[in-house]
Design a protein around this motif. Structure first.
Motif, PDB file in Angstrom:
ATOM      1  N   GLY A  38       0.812  -1.218   0.000  1.00 19.07           N
ATOM      2  CA  GLY A  38       0.000   0.000   0.000  1.00 19.07           C
ATOM      3  C   GLY A  38       0.842   1.264   0.000  1.00 19.07           C
ATOM      4  O   GLY A  38       2.057   1.229   0.177  1.00 19.07           O
ATOM      5  N   THR A  39       0.190   2.391  -0.230  1.00 20.63           N
ATOM      6  CA  THR A  39       0.832   3.699  -0.177  1.00 20.63           C
ATOM      7  C   THR A  39       0.417   4.375   1.123  1.00 20.63           C
ATOM      8  O   THR A  39      -0.779   4.564   1.362  1.00 20.63           O
ATOM      9  CB  THR A  39       0.384   4.575  -1.367  1.00 20.63           C
ATOM     10  OG1 THR A  39       0.674   3.878  -2.576  1.00 20.63           O
ATOM     11  CG2 THR A  39       1.087   5.919  -1.364  1.00 20.63           C
ATOM     12  N   ASP A  43       1.925   9.896   1.840  1.00 19.51           N
ATOM     13  CA  ASP A  43       2.459   9.980   0.477  1.00 19.51           C
ATOM     14  C   ASP A  43       1.379  10.238  -0.576  1.00 19.51           C
ATOM     15  O   ASP A  43       1.688  10.347  -1.762  1.00 19.51           O
ATOM     16  CB  ASP A  43       3.215   8.694   0.124  1.00 19.51           C
ATOM     17  CG  ASP A  43       4.449   8.503   0.990  1.00 19.51           C
ATOM     18  OD1 ASP A  43       4.964   9.506   1.527  1.00 19.51           O
ATOM     19  OD2 ASP A  43       4.888   7.345   1.139  1.00 19.51           O
ATOM     20  N   TRP A  44       0.131  10.308  -0.177  1.00 18.68           N
ATOM     21  CA  TRP A  44      -0.952  10.594  -1.115  1.00 18.68           C
ATOM     22  C   TRP A  44      -0.915  12.079  -1.442  1.00 18.68           C
ATOM     23  O   TRP A  44      -0.538  12.910  -0.631  1.00 18.68           O
ATOM     24  CB  TRP A  44      -2.308  10.250  -0.510  1.00 18.68           C
ATOM     25  CG  TRP A  44      -2.560   8.783  -0.338  1.00 18.68           C
ATOM     26  CD1 TRP A  44      -1.647   7.775  -0.226  1.00 18.68           C
ATOM     27  CD2 TRP A  44      -3.842   8.174  -0.220  1.00 18.68           C
ATOM     28  NE1 TRP A  44      -2.277   6.575  -0.045  1.00 18.68           N
ATOM     29  CE2 TRP A  44      -3.632   6.792  -0.040  1.00 18.68           C
ATOM     30  CE3 TRP A  44      -5.128   8.649  -0.240  1.00 18.68           C
ATOM     31  CZ2 TRP A  44      -4.670   5.891   0.101  1.00 18.68           C
ATOM     32  CZ3 TRP A  44      -6.166   7.751  -0.093  1.00 18.68           C
ATOM     33  CH2 TRP A  44      -5.930   6.391   0.066  1.00 18.68           C
TER      34      TRP A  44
END
Length: 176
Positions: A38-39, A43-44
């Motif tokens: 996942g991110t 970091d989104w």
């Protein structure tokens, strides 16, 4: 009791992380997989904002019936009445609209784009009363409570009829 504990015992591995959480073995595997592929939220490419604080919900959050009444008295009222979802209305993959609306009134409204105004403005209040009489009269019923809201948080005294915090830097995002 010892059989109960033996049947429900789970070994937790705290080696992988700076923080720890107690999970069952399957929950731990799911968490590890999410973290691996996942991110992270940081970091989104999104901005998470605080939201709106009314300082007195009874005055600013109205029912659909009250919305209709205010618009019938003064059609211009519709310009500053927005549908609202509270935290409890938002579900995992959906929402339940409770037919509630927010009176969206920024500081110094309707002169809120005049950046020379500081503190409570009698001129703004008179304009608000003239331009949005139905909403003004609705809020007038709560003037004592609204006037006693917390000044400490903002450091200034804004108009009694305005929201306590209205998202000054991102208020246009509420149109999305």
């Amino acid at each position: 009791m010892s059989n109960y504990i033996k049947q429900r015992t789970s070994v937790c591995n705290f080696i992988h992380s700076d923080s720890w959480v107690i999970l069952s073995a399957i929950e731990q595997r799911i968490k590890d997989k999410i973290e691996r592929i996942g991110t992270p939220l940081k970091d989104w490419d999104i901005q998470i904002n605080y939201g709106i604080k009314t300082g007195f919900n009874d005055a600013f959050i109205i029912t659909g019936e009250k919305r209709k009444e205010l618009i019938e008295k003064d059609p211009k009222s519709e310009e500053i009445i927005r549908p609202i979802l509270r935290g409890r209305d938002i579900k995992r993959y959906s929402y339940d609209f409770a037919d509630l609306y927010l009176l969206f009134i920024p500081w110094h409204f309707p002169l809120h784009n005049d950046f020379s105004i500081t503190g409570a403005s009698e001129k703004s209040e008179k304009e608000f009363e003239n331009q949005y009489s139905a909403v003004y009269n609705h809020l007038l019923e709560y003037k004592d409570q609204l006037s006693n809201r917390n000044k400490v948080e903002t450091g200034i005294r804004y108009e009694w009829y305005a929201l306590q915090r209205w998202g000054a830097q991102y208020w246009e995002d509420f149109y999305k």
